[in-house]
Write a protein that holds these residues in place. Sequence first.
Motif: not given
Length: 243
Positions: A172-194
Motif C-alpha cells: 500500500k505504501n509503496i503504491k503511495c510512493l510510486t504515485s508520488q504522494k510524497f507530502k502525505l508520506l512525510e506528514e504521516k512520518y513526522l506525526d509519529v517521529l520519536y
Amino acid sequence: MKTIKLSATDSTNSFLKDLAQNSTLENFTTVVTQNQTKGRGQQQNKWVSEPHKNLTFSVFISFKDLKVVQKKYLNFAISLSIYTVLLAKNLPKPSIKWPNDILSANKKICGILIENTFSGDRIKNSFVGIGLNVNQEIFPEHLKNATSLKLETGLESNLDLLLSNILEEIQKNIKCLTSQKFKLLEEKYLDVLYKKNIPTMFKNSKDEIFMGMISGISDFGKLQVLLEDDIIQEFGLKEISFL
C-alpha cells in the motif's frame, strides 16, 4: 507475490541480493527465515534474534521512476508500514526513531535495513530487511533497550499472519510512493517521529552534548534539529545520537 521460506540463513538481505543477481525476481519477492544467524542492522550493527520467535525477512522492491534524491520517502513508506501494523496490535506508545527504527516507548522492537541498487540518478531496486521482535521474552544482557510485541502486549502473535499484514501494508505504501504522494508520506512520518518538538539532549560525533528539538527531515534525509540559538542544524546517521 512470491514468498521463500528458509529454515535458516545468515542474512535474508544477502540471500535476496544473491538471488537477484542470478534470476529475475517478481516485485515484492520476500525471503523469510526462522533462524537468521548473521542479521545486519544500520551502521554495521548486528541484529540478534531468537530462532522461531520473531520475524526476520527481506523484501525485494523494484522501481521504474524513483529518483535517488527521493530516497527518504522510501524510508518513510517502509517504517510507516511496520508502525501501522503494530499500532493495530495495540503496541503501547509506538513511534518511529529516525531514520526507521520502531519503538515502544523508549524500547526498540523493530530494525530496518534498506539497501539500494542504482541506475544513474534512479533507484533501480531495494532490498528491505526487517527484524521484528514478536514472541521473544528474554533478550541478551547487552540489549537493554530491546522489547517485543509479546512483552508489550502480553499476547502471542501468529508469525505468518503478522508477516502477511506487514507485506500488505508495504505494498500500500509503496503504491503511495510510486504515485508520488510524497507530502502525505512525510506528514504521516513526522506525526509519529520519536522526540519531535520535544527538548532533548543529544551527542554529536565529537562527543559534544547539546540540547535541541527535532523539527523535521531534510531533502537529503538528514535529521533537522532546532538548537537553542534558533538555528536548524542537519545531521547524518553517524553524526548524532540521543543521550
